[in-house]
Design an enzyme around this catalytic site. Sequence first.
Site, PDB file in Angstrom:
ATOM      1  N   SER A  16      81.317  51.093  91.894  1.00  0.00           N
ATOM      2  CA  SER A  16      81.948  52.391  92.171  1.00  0.00           C
ATOM      3  C   SER A  16      81.216  53.136  93.277  1.00  0.00           C
ATOM      4  O   SER A  16      80.133  52.730  93.711  1.00  0.00           O
ATOM      5  CB  SER A  16      81.982  53.258  90.899  1.00  0.00           C
ATOM      6  OG  SER A  16      80.756  53.932  90.728  1.00  0.00           O
ATOM      7  N   ASP A  37      77.290  45.040  88.602  1.00  0.00           N
ATOM      8  CA  ASP A  37      77.432  46.338  87.934  1.00  0.00           C
ATOM      9  C   ASP A  37      77.461  46.114  86.433  1.00  0.00           C
ATOM     10  O   ASP A  37      77.864  45.038  85.974  1.00  0.00           O
ATOM     11  CB  ASP A  37      78.738  47.028  88.376  1.00  0.00           C
ATOM     12  CG  ASP A  37      78.655  48.544  88.264  1.00  0.00           C
ATOM     13  OD1 ASP A  37      78.636  49.220  89.317  1.00  0.00           O
ATOM     14  OD2 ASP A  37      78.607  49.069  87.124  1.00  0.00           O
ATOM     15  N   VAL A  59      70.795  46.573  84.814  1.00  0.00           N
ATOM     16  CA  VAL A  59      69.563  46.428  85.613  1.00  0.00           C
ATOM     17  C   VAL A  59      68.308  46.890  84.871  1.00  0.00           C
ATOM     18  O   VAL A  59      67.199  46.658  85.335  1.00  0.00           O
ATOM     19  CB  VAL A  59      69.654  47.160  86.977  1.00  0.00           C
ATOM     20  CG1 VAL A  59      70.743  46.568  87.855  1.00  0.00           C
ATOM     21  CG2 VAL A  59      69.823  48.665  86.789  1.00  0.00           C
ATOM     22  N   TYR A 157      65.529  62.294  86.353  1.00  0.00           N
ATOM     23  CA  TYR A 157      66.203  61.711  87.524  1.00  0.00           C
ATOM     24  C   TYR A 157      65.301  61.832  88.749  1.00  0.00           C
ATOM     25  O   TYR A 157      65.083  60.865  89.483  1.00  0.00           O
ATOM     26  CB  TYR A 157      67.518  62.457  87.743  1.00  0.00           C
ATOM     27  CG  TYR A 157      68.335  61.980  88.924  1.00  0.00           C
ATOM     28  CD1 TYR A 157      69.174  60.872  88.805  1.00  0.00           C
ATOM     29  CD2 TYR A 157      68.309  62.648  90.145  1.00  0.00           C
ATOM     30  CE1 TYR A 157      69.941  60.436  89.870  1.00  0.00           C
ATOM     31  CE2 TYR A 157      69.074  62.216  91.223  1.00  0.00           C
ATOM     32  CZ  TYR A 157      69.892  61.112  91.071  1.00  0.00           C
ATOM     33  OH  TYR A 157      70.647  60.686  92.135  1.00  0.00           O
TER      34      TYR A 157
HETATM   35  P1  ADP Z   1      76.765  56.846  93.239  1.00  0.00           P
HETATM   36  O1  ADP Z   1      77.879  56.086  93.898  1.00  0.00           O
HETATM   37  O2  ADP Z   1      76.653  58.267  93.675  1.00  0.00           O
HETATM   38  O3  ADP Z   1      75.449  56.084  93.323  1.00  0.00           O
HETATM   39  P2  ADP Z   1      78.055  56.231  90.755  1.00  0.00           P
HETATM   40  O4  ADP Z   1      77.842  56.761  89.386  1.00  0.00           O
HETATM   41  O5  ADP Z   1      79.410  56.280  91.338  1.00  0.00           O
HETATM   42  O6  ADP Z   1      77.043  56.975  91.691  1.00  0.00           O
HETATM   43  O7  ADP Z   1      77.541  54.721  90.877  1.00  0.00           O
HETATM   44  C1  ADP Z   1      76.493  54.208  90.200  1.00  0.00           C
HETATM   45  C2  ADP Z   1      76.876  52.782  89.818  1.00  0.00           C
HETATM   46  O8  ADP Z   1      75.781  52.178  89.155  1.00  0.00           O
HETATM   47  C3  ADP Z   1      78.074  52.740  88.878  1.00  0.00           C
HETATM   48  O9  ADP Z   1      79.003  51.762  89.321  1.00  0.00           O
HETATM   49  C4  ADP Z   1      77.450  52.337  87.552  1.00  0.00           C
HETATM   50  O10 ADP Z   1      78.309  51.566  86.734  1.00  0.00           O
HETATM   51  C5  ADP Z   1      76.263  51.512  88.008  1.00  0.00           C
HETATM   52  N1  ADP Z   1      75.216  51.455  87.001  1.00  0.00           N
HETATM   53  C6  ADP Z   1      74.690  52.482  86.312  1.00  0.00           C
HETATM   54  N2  ADP Z   1      73.760  52.050  85.447  1.00  0.00           N
HETATM   55  C7  ADP Z   1      73.673  50.699  85.594  1.00  0.00           C
HETATM   56  C8  ADP Z   1      72.898  49.667  84.978  1.00  0.00           C
HETATM   57  N3  ADP Z   1      72.015  49.940  84.020  1.00  0.00           N
HETATM   58  N4  ADP Z   1      73.095  48.402  85.395  1.00  0.00           N
HETATM   59  C9  ADP Z   1      73.989  48.119  86.346  1.00  0.00           C
HETATM   60  N5  ADP Z   1      74.759  49.030  86.960  1.00  0.00           N
HETATM   61  C10 ADP Z   1      74.616  50.312  86.583  1.00  0.00           C
END
Ligand code: ADP
Length: 252
Positions: A16, A37, A59, A157
């Site tokens: 995303s 993701d 991750v 954060y």
């Molecule tokens: P931005 O684009 O501003 O960085 P978003 O919330 O749109 O923020 O994107 C962060 C992405 O990271 C999302 O697609 C989310 O699903 C992914 N994400 C968050 N936590 C994890 C995780 N623990 N492992 C893998 N992906 C993750």
Amino acid sequence: MSRFQGKVVLVTGGGSGQGAETCRLFAAEGADVAVADWNADAARAVADEIGARAIAVDVSREAEVKQMIAAAAQPAGRLDILVNNAGVGYSESGRFRMASVVDTPEEAWDAILAINLKGVAMGCKHVLPIMAAQGGGAIVNIASINALVAMPGADAYTASKGGIVALTRVLARDWAPKGIRVNCICPGGVDTPMIAGVVEQLAAENRELHPIPLGRIAQPAEIARMTLALASEDASYVTGVILPVDGGATAQ
Ligand code: ADP
């Protein structure tokens, strides 16, 4: 342009926002992209759109990160570029709440640090030996301007993003002799789902404290283009750089 023809690229959090945009731009310039993701459906949707591979990963778990790196490197036997973009922010509606240190429960502190900071470290841990063996590579870590200037009320954060900045510098220094460049981007406000979750009162406070000279928040592609620039040969002499991409917000 096809700066990334023949390059294998892995983007975490590629399902995303700016991560997805980063995947699109790499694919448009010829890269073999792996979209990772924890939202497997989102990763699959982006991968299908651009003819890439999708990898489901949390991750914050080293074993999964190790598998992700192996899966991304396996088909071509190499991995040229890693973008550590996955992260969690501070949405009222999401799993974690934006909070000062006195209001942050221990579980939230542990989870945010595990995803945002340890996730980056584990990605680097497992990709660096591959890059060293193949004679080089590039890593771009996505932090935040929270790492550079104080933003109210997002302490865990902020600490996680500050850690990414420090980690970037030490990795850049340690791995330069192996031909690996490690750089960091600090986005300001970006028009993504993460920012949409920020409570309006805090967003207004941030705008007042750190006005944006360019007068608007970024579009995801404006962050992604700088990620590509640092990952590309255009930046062949750039490592250890912490680059704000923030419309001038930290220039005050
Ligand atoms: P931005 O684009 O501003 O960085 P978003 O919330 O749109 O923020 O994107 C962060 C992405 O990271 C999302 O697609 C989310 O699903 C992914 N994400 C968050 N936590 C994890 C995780 N623990 N492992 C893998 N992906 C993750």
